[in-house]
Design an enzyme around this catalytic site. Structure first.
Site, short mmCIF file in Angstrom:
data_model
loop_
_atom_site.label_atom_id
_atom_site.label_comp_id
_atom_site.label_asym_id
_atom_site.label_seq_id
_atom_site.Cartn_x
_atom_site.Cartn_y
_atom_site.Cartn_z
N ASP A 1 -4.53 0.95 -9.43
CA ASP A 1 -5.98 0.69 -9.50
C ASP A 1 -6.44 0.44 -10.92
O ASP A 1 -7.19 -0.50 -11.20
CB ASP A 1 -6.77 1.87 -8.92
CG ASP A 1 -6.39 2.16 -7.48
OD1 ASP A 1 -5.68 1.33 -6.90
OD2 ASP A 1 -6.80 3.21 -6.96
N GLY B 1 -16.14 5.62 -2.66
CA GLY B 1 -15.20 6.17 -1.68
C GLY B 1 -14.80 5.15 -0.63
O GLY B 1 -14.47 5.50 0.49
N SER C 1 -13.78 2.50 -7.07
CA SER C 1 -14.94 2.78 -7.93
C SER C 1 -14.55 3.75 -9.04
O SER C 1 -15.02 3.63 -10.16
CB SER C 1 -16.11 3.33 -7.11
OG SER C 1 -15.71 4.45 -6.38
N SER C 2 -13.63 4.67 -8.77
CA SER C 2 -13.28 5.64 -9.82
C SER C 2 -12.48 5.00 -10.94
O SER C 2 -12.77 5.20 -12.11
CB SER C 2 -12.58 6.87 -9.23
OG SER C 2 -11.44 6.46 -8.52
N GLY D 1 -12.40 2.74 -1.05
CA GLY D 1 -11.07 2.16 -1.24
C GLY D 1 -11.09 0.94 -2.14
O GLY D 1 -10.11 0.19 -2.21
N LEU D 2 -12.21 0.70 -2.84
CA LEU D 2 -12.28 -0.46 -3.74
C LEU D 2 -12.23 -0.01 -5.20
O LEU D 2 -12.63 -0.73 -6.11
CB LEU D 2 -13.55 -1.28 -3.47
CG LEU D 2 -13.71 -1.82 -2.05
CD1 LEU D 2 -15.00 -2.62 -1.93
CD2 LEU D 2 -12.52 -2.68 -1.63
N GLU E 1 0.82 -1.22 0.00
CA GLU E 1 0.00 0.00 0.00
C GLU E 1 0.85 1.26 0.00
O GLU E 1 1.84 1.34 0.72
CB GLU E 1 -0.90 -0.03 1.24
CG GLU E 1 -2.28 0.48 1.00
CD GLU E 1 -3.07 -0.35 0.00
OE1 GLU E 1 -3.08 0.01 -1.19
OE2 GLU E 1 -3.67 -1.35 0.40
N TYR F 1 -3.76 12.46 0.49
CA TYR F 1 -3.06 11.52 -0.41
C TYR F 1 -1.93 12.26 -1.14
O TYR F 1 -0.78 11.81 -1.15
CB TYR F 1 -4.07 10.94 -1.42
CG TYR F 1 -3.47 9.91 -2.34
CD1 TYR F 1 -3.57 8.55 -2.07
CD2 TYR F 1 -2.80 10.30 -3.50
CE1 TYR F 1 -3.02 7.60 -2.92
CE2 TYR F 1 -2.24 9.36 -4.36
CZ TYR F 1 -2.36 8.01 -4.06
OH TYR F 1 -1.80 7.09 -4.90
N ILE G 1 2.57 2.18 -2.48
CA ILE G 1 3.82 1.70 -3.07
C ILE G 1 3.88 2.02 -4.56
O ILE G 1 4.94 2.27 -5.10
CB ILE G 1 3.89 0.15 -2.86
CG1 ILE G 1 4.22 -0.16 -1.39
CG2 ILE G 1 4.89 -0.50 -3.78
CD1 ILE G 1 5.55 0.34 -0.94
C1 GLA Z 1 -5.26 4.74 -4.17
C2 GLA Z 1 -4.50 5.13 -5.44
C3 GLA Z 1 -3.51 4.05 -5.83
C4 GLA Z 1 -2.62 3.64 -4.66
C5 GLA Z 1 -3.45 3.39 -3.40
C6 GLA Z 1 -2.61 3.18 -2.18
O1 GLA Z 1 -6.07 3.65 -4.41
O2 GLA Z 1 -5.39 5.37 -6.51
O3 GLA Z 1 -2.73 4.51 -6.93
O4 GLA Z 1 -1.63 4.60 -4.41
O5 GLA Z 1 -4.35 4.45 -3.13
O6 GLA Z 1 -1.86 2.03 -2.30
#
Ligand code: GLA
Length: 383
Positions: free
Chosen positions: A170, A120, A125-126, A122-123, A32, A220, A34
Site C-alpha cells: 500500500d 476502512g 486511506s491509512s 480497502g483503498l 492479494e 489480518y 501476497i
Molecule cells: C492490506 C495491507 C497490504 C496487503 C493487502 C492485502 O491492504 O496493508 O499490505 O497485504 O491488505 O493484499
C-alpha cells in the site's frame, strides 16, 4: 481543494498554511495477500486521496486536525512516541516519531488534513495519510529521504506503531503510482515495473460495499501468522524465504508437510495467486483483457474459499458482476473483510450497471453500495 484547505487552515489556526500536498489512495488490480509473502502484486494509485496543509509553530506542539473529523489532537513534541486516543492521528504521529528517532529535528507543526478515500474501504486511506505526512515533511524540511525510504518508514509505522503486520504494497503503491499505469512490484526484491493500463473499451469500476470492517486487523494478523506456519513446515524439506518462491507445481511436491487444512488452504491461495499475477501482467501487456478479467474472478474465488477474507457483501457484488453481461472481471481488493471490490466494466454501461447492482445489492444486503468509476492517478505532489 487546495484553496479550500488553505481557507480552513486559516480558520483553524489563525495563520496561513505554508505548503499543501496531495497523496493518492490505491486499488490493487490483482495479487492479494501476497506482499507479506514476498510475491508479485499489481496495484495502482487512484485519484482519490489525502490533502495536507502545514505550517510550523513555535510552541513545541504538533496539532492534527482533519476536515473529516471533529476533534483536534494536540501532542507535545516530547510525547510523540506515544500512541494517542484519536485513531487517525496515530498515523502522522507514528511518522513524525520515526523521523525523530532517525535524528531529524522536527519540533512544532500544525497540520490540517482532508481525505476523500472512504475510510476502512480497502483503498488504503491509512497508507495515504502516512505517505502524505512523510512526503510533506521530507519535502518541507528537505530531510533528504528518497521515495523508497519514505515507503519503508511508513511501513514501520504500520507494523510497529499501529500494530498491523501488513506488507509493503500500500505504501509503495501510493508513493510510486503514475497516471494510467499499474505497478508490477516484486515485494521481496522491491524491483518494479510500470505497466500501461490500457483498458480499451472498459473502465475500472470501484464498488464500496460499505460493510464496516469489524476485527479486520486481528484477522489480518492471523492470516500473516498462518502463512508463517506454512513456511516453517515447508522448510522442513526445502529452503525457502517466503511462500512465493514456490510455483504451484513445486508446492504440490511438498504440501504434504502441511497437515492442517486451513493452513494448507492459505498457502495454496498464496502460491496460486502469485502465479496469477505473472499471468495477469502478461495479459495486460498484450491487451488480453478478457484473460485479465478471468484471472480477477479466479483471484476472488480463491480469496473467498481458500483465504476466507471475503464476506457476504463482497461476494454479492462479485456474484452480480459475474452475471452481468458487460463486466469481464471482478474481485475484492485490499485486505478484505468488507471494503471494496473492483470490476472491469464496458464503457457506456456505467449507469445501467449501477442501477442493476444497486437493486441486487439492496435486496440481499439491506443497504446500498457506492459505485465509482476510477481514474488511475499520480503519486504524491506539492500543490
Ligand atoms: C492490506 C495491507 C497490504 C496487503 C493487502 C492485502 O491492504 O496493508 O499490505 O497485504 O491488505 O493484499
Amino acid at each position: 481543494m487546495k484553496l479550500k484547505l488553505e481557507e480552513k487552515f486559516a480558520g483553524q489556526y489563525h495563520k496561513n498554511a505554508d505548503a499543501v500536498y496531495f497523496t493518492p489512495g490505491r486499488v490493487n488490480l490483482i495479487g492479494e495477500h501476497i506482499d507479506y509473502n514476498g510475491g508479485l502484486v499489481m496495484p495502482c494509485a487512484i485519484t482519490l486521496g489525502t490533502w495536507i496543509a502545514i505550517a510550523p509553530n513555535a510552541d513545541h506542539k504538533f496539532r492534527f486536525k482533519s476536515l473529516n473529523f471533529d476533534a483536534q489532537t494536540e501532542v507535545e513534541s516530547n510525547k510523540i512516541h506515544e500512541k494517542n486516543g484519536s485513531l487517525w492521528a496515530n498515523y502522522p504521529i507514528g511518522v513524525i516519531n520515526e523521523f525523530i528517532k532517525d535524528g531529524k529535528e522536527i519540533t512544532g507543526l500544525d497540520f490540517l488534513y482532508y481525505g476523500n478515500i472512504p475510510i476502512g474501504s480497502g483503498l488504503s486511506s491509512s497508507a495515504s495519510i502516512e505517505i502524505a505526512t512523510a512526503f510533506a515533511l521530507n519535502h518541507y524540511f528537505n530531510l533528504g529521504y528518497d521515495k523508497l525510504d519514505l515507503v519503508k518508514i511508513a511501513k514501520r509505522v504500520e507494523n510497529d506503531f499501529i500494530g498491523l503486520n501488513s506488507g509493503i504494497m500500500d505504501q509503495f503503491a501510493v508513493a510510486f503510482g503514475e497516471q494510467d499505469k499499474a505497478i508490477v512490484l516484486d515485494c521481496e526484491s522491491l524491483k518494479y515495473k510500470m505497466v500501461d493500463v490500457n483498458l480499451g473499451n472498459y473502465v475500472l469500476a470501484i464498488i464500496n460495499t460499505k460493510k464496516p470492517r469489524e476485527l479486520a486487523d486481528s484477522k489480518y494478523n492471523e492470516r500473516v501468522q498462518e502463512c508463517q506456519t506454512a513456511l516453517t513446515l515447508l522448510n522442513e524439506e526445502i529452503k525457502l524465504n517466503n511462500l512465493c518462491e514456490l510455483t504451484a507445481e513445486k508446492f504440490a511436491l511438498h504440501n504434504h508437510l502441511i497437515k492442517d487444512e486451513t493452513v494448507l488452504n492459505r498457502a495454496t491461495h498464496v502460491v496460486k495467486e502469485n502465479d496469477r499475477v505473472h499471468l495477469a501482467a502478461k495479459a495486460l501487456n498484450s491487451g488480453a483483457l478478457e484473460e485479465f478479467g478471468r484471472l480477477m474472478y479466479a483471484s476472488h474465488q480463491s480469496l473467498k474459499e481458500l483465504y476466507e477474507v471475503s464476506g457476504k457483501e463482497l461476494d454479492t457484488v462479485v456474484d452480480f458482476c459475474s452475471g452481468y453481461e458487460h463486466v469481464i472481471g471482478a474481485r475484492m481488493t485490499g485486505a478484505g473483510f468488507g471494503g471494496c471490490a473492483i470490476a472491469l466494466l464496458k464503457k457506456g454501461f456505467e449507469e445501467d450497471f449501477a442501477k442493476g447492482l444497486t437493486d441486487y445489492y439492496v435486496e440481499r444486503i439491506g443497504y446500498s453500495a457506492e459505485i465509482y468509476v476510477s481514474e488511475i492517478g499520480n503519486g504524491p505532489v506539492r500543490l
